[in-house]
Design a protein around this motif. Sequence first.
Motif, PDB file in Angstrom:
ATOM      1  N   CYS A 160      62.711  -8.306  10.973  1.00  0.00           N
ATOM      2  CA  CYS A 160      61.975  -8.732  12.161  1.00  0.00           C
ATOM      3  C   CYS A 160      60.575  -8.138  12.125  1.00  0.00           C
ATOM      4  O   CYS A 160      60.421  -6.915  12.040  1.00  0.00           O
ATOM      5  CB  CYS A 160      62.710  -8.277  13.421  1.00  0.00           C
ATOM      6  N   VAL A 161      59.582  -8.988  12.168  1.00  0.00           N
ATOM      7  CA  VAL A 161      58.181  -8.549  12.215  1.00  0.00           C
ATOM      8  C   VAL A 161      57.642  -8.868  13.607  1.00  0.00           C
ATOM      9  O   VAL A 161      57.648 -10.027  14.033  1.00  0.00           O
ATOM     10  CB  VAL A 161      57.329  -9.235  11.139  1.00  0.00           C
ATOM     11  N   VAL A 162      57.203  -7.831  14.309  1.00  0.00           N
ATOM     12  CA  VAL A 162      56.677  -7.997  15.662  1.00  0.00           C
ATOM     13  C   VAL A 162      55.154  -7.948  15.597  1.00  0.00           C
ATOM     14  O   VAL A 162      54.581  -6.921  15.222  1.00  0.00           O
ATOM     15  CB  VAL A 162      57.202  -6.911  16.614  1.00  0.00           C
ATOM     16  N   ALA A 163      54.516  -9.048  15.938  1.00  0.00           N
ATOM     17  CA  ALA A 163      53.058  -9.116  15.946  1.00  0.00           C
ATOM     18  C   ALA A 163      52.555  -8.673  17.309  1.00  0.00           C
ATOM     19  O   ALA A 163      52.666  -9.403  18.286  1.00  0.00           O
ATOM     20  CB  ALA A 163      52.595 -10.535  15.639  1.00  0.00           C
ATOM     21  N   GLY A 164      52.049  -7.440  17.395  1.00  0.00           N
ATOM     22  CA  GLY A 164      51.564  -6.885  18.646  1.00  0.00           C
ATOM     23  C   GLY A 164      52.521  -5.872  19.217  1.00  0.00           C
ATOM     24  O   GLY A 164      53.713  -6.160  19.391  1.00  0.00           O
ATOM     25  N   GLY A 165      52.018  -4.674  19.500  1.00  0.00           N
ATOM     26  CA  GLY A 165      52.859  -3.600  20.022  1.00  0.00           C
ATOM     27  C   GLY A 165      52.619  -3.312  21.479  1.00  0.00           C
ATOM     28  O   GLY A 165      52.704  -2.162  21.912  1.00  0.00           O
ATOM     29  N   GLY A 166      52.331  -4.340  22.266  1.00  0.00           N
ATOM     30  CA  GLY A 166      52.046  -4.158  23.683  1.00  0.00           C
ATOM     31  C   GLY A 166      53.309  -4.086  24.526  1.00  0.00           C
ATOM     32  O   GLY A 166      54.385  -3.712  24.050  1.00  0.00           O
TER      33      GLY A 166
ATOM     34  N   GLN B  91      66.064  -4.237  10.541  1.00  0.00           N
ATOM     35  CA  GLN B  91      64.906  -3.545   9.983  1.00  0.00           C
ATOM     36  C   GLN B  91      63.666  -4.189  10.606  1.00  0.00           C
ATOM     37  O   GLN B  91      63.428  -5.396  10.453  1.00  0.00           O
ATOM     38  CB  GLN B  91      64.881  -3.696   8.472  1.00  0.00           C
ATOM     39  N   THR B  92      62.893  -3.397  11.323  1.00  0.00           N
ATOM     40  CA  THR B  92      61.834  -3.932  12.182  1.00  0.00           C
ATOM     41  C   THR B  92      60.513  -3.222  11.924  1.00  0.00           C
ATOM     42  O   THR B  92      60.473  -1.999  11.789  1.00  0.00           O
ATOM     43  CB  THR B  92      62.220  -3.765  13.670  1.00  0.00           C
ATOM     44  N   VAL B  93      59.439  -4.001  11.873  1.00  0.00           N
ATOM     45  CA  VAL B  93      58.095  -3.432  11.752  1.00  0.00           C
ATOM     46  C   VAL B  93      57.206  -4.045  12.824  1.00  0.00           C
ATOM     47  O   VAL B  93      57.274  -5.246  13.100  1.00  0.00           O
ATOM     48  CB  VAL B  93      57.502  -3.660  10.346  1.00  0.00           C
ATOM     49  N   VAL B  94      56.401  -3.202  13.462  1.00  0.00           N
ATOM     50  CA  VAL B  94      55.441  -3.630  14.486  1.00  0.00           C
ATOM     51  C   VAL B  94      54.043  -3.584  13.891  1.00  0.00           C
ATOM     52  O   VAL B  94      53.637  -2.556  13.325  1.00  0.00           O
ATOM     53  CB  VAL B  94      55.500  -2.720  15.725  1.00  0.00           C
ATOM     54  N   VAL B  95      53.313  -4.663  13.992  1.00  0.00           N
ATOM     55  CA  VAL B  95      51.922  -4.724  13.534  1.00  0.00           C
ATOM     56  C   VAL B  95      51.034  -4.670  14.771  1.00  0.00           C
ATOM     57  O   VAL B  95      51.051  -5.583  15.600  1.00  0.00           O
ATOM     58  CB  VAL B  95      51.655  -6.009  12.726  1.00  0.00           C
TER      59      VAL B  95
ATOM     60  N   SER C  58      47.749   2.750  19.494  1.00  0.00           N
ATOM     61  CA  SER C  58      48.728   3.166  20.493  1.00  0.00           C
ATOM     62  C   SER C  58      49.534   1.957  20.932  1.00  0.00           C
ATOM     63  O   SER C  58      49.029   0.833  20.939  1.00  0.00           O
ATOM     64  CB  SER C  58      48.058   3.832  21.703  1.00  0.00           C
ATOM     65  N   LEU C  59      50.783   2.209  21.283  1.00  0.00           N
ATOM     66  CA  LEU C  59      51.644   1.146  21.784  1.00  0.00           C
ATOM     67  C   LEU C  59      51.474   0.990  23.292  1.00  0.00           C
ATOM     68  O   LEU C  59      51.029   1.903  23.972  1.00  0.00           O
ATOM     69  CB  LEU C  59      53.107   1.460  21.462  1.00  0.00           C
TER      70      LEU C  59
ATOM     71  N   SER D 134      59.302   0.800  11.950  1.00  0.00           N
ATOM     72  CA  SER D 134      57.999   1.117  11.353  1.00  0.00           C
ATOM     73  C   SER D 134      56.891   0.536  12.219  1.00  0.00           C
ATOM     74  O   SER D 134      57.049  -0.558  12.785  1.00  0.00           O
ATOM     75  CB  SER D 134      57.902   0.537   9.939  1.00  0.00           C
ATOM     76  N   ILE D 135      55.804   1.268  12.316  1.00  0.00           N
ATOM     77  CA  ILE D 135      54.641   0.809  13.075  1.00  0.00           C
ATOM     78  C   ILE D 135      53.430   0.824  12.158  1.00  0.00           C
ATOM     79  O   ILE D 135      53.126   1.859  11.541  1.00  0.00           O
ATOM     80  CB  ILE D 135      54.368   1.705  14.297  1.00  0.00           C
TER      81      ILE D 135
END
Length: 452
Positions: free
Chosen positions: A19-25, A41-45, A50-51, A117-118
């Motif tokens: 899972c790729v999350v576009a935006g950590g808002g 398994q997840t990564v935030v772009v 800062s989140l 992951s961030i």
Amino acid sequence: MDTLSFFGRNLPILYKADCVVAGGGTAGAAAAIASLEEGLQTVVVEKTISLGGTQTNALVSPMMPTYMKCSRVNRLIIERLSRENIQTDDGTTACSWFNTESLSFVLEELIAERGGSILYDANIVDCIKEGSRITHLIINTCEGLAAVQGKTFIDATADALLSRMAGIPVESGNDNGNNQQISFRFEMAGIDIEALRSFLLSKGEAFCKIENPAFFEIAMVPGKGHVLESFFRKGLENGDLLEEDLRYFQAFTQPGKAGVMSFNCPHIPGIHQTTSAILRSQAVTKGREMIHRLTRFLPDYIPGFERAFLVKEASQLGIRESYRIVGQYVLTETDYVRKARFPDGIARGDWYIDVHSTAAERVEEVKFSRGEYYEIPYRSLITNEICNLIAAGRHISSTFLMQASLRIQPTVRDVAEAAGIACAYSVRNGVCLNQLDGAIIKQRLGIAEEQR
């Protein structure tokens, strides 16, 4: 390290994730936590460092009230804030209070602890598609261009950036193309909040009904009978303020930050479109001028502000509405009025249609009684065009007026949790996100069917 060919260049693939999350808002962080809770398994772009997005970088606190049952992710965040000695409950309203630094830290902790992951300071440049499926994000980092590979993607960019790059149709603004009002928030420190509160109460100000003095709110809207209006008028007469400074004024205390208030203003005049890079830049310049007028005015005119000073400007504009995807279902104000229920209703909203208009239009306020709500269908998060993409945030599929209700932070978090769970179901069962029966996600969220 594996690479990806992109216009004749071999780009390093920094992450491969389920899972790729576009935006950590607001939405992105909540979606990532939900996805991680499901074992993906997840990564935030994230484009900043800062989140929290609008909550933390635009200084938008507290969360507006909702009487809906708190979702799992929301509970995790609130519980962790309490461990940081941040009191979120004011004892009177259904608002959830926080300070921006603590929230950003808590969101980062919750993601890191679950193995997420961030990727900070990373701007999305493009996406790579194979047919109706996104395979990679192209991002710009301190190393230059790079790629992130994923099985599912969550567009939590708030401006529907990934969706637009992938060719999803979007809408923006009202029937005249006007977006909601932009704000540029700031914080002041050194405020004697008890003196300010006592002064306003002695003048009969009835705006703040919270008994706990740690949770204090002030406001001034012309013609609404607020005590502060006469002081603003005096500042205007003396040339210390301009007429535009009187459009909207509001501030809230910050739990855990003694003597600090966060200001939900100024409203930036003359900016009718939030989708223009040039106009957003002009809004920053104009807003900063207005902030500095207000921070000079307050110590000279308002008791309690005598020793106050500007301590922080938001690092992000307060954008209430920009682009909205056109999904499989467009949620409308008719759905609001009829308190719509859906077989795939994955979240509930009860905030009123709260339009901060740039024009002279008036919107009739139809507010729910406590316990009343509408549902947001899963189909408003997905599209016909891209099979492994889901939206979470203020840009889900809705009309301009409906978006003015569903955009508040607790509702956005609930929608995001559903998106994270949907990605997990999609990966495990080999079902495309845009073919998944949202009733399954509703069931997994524990949202019971109710008939009116």
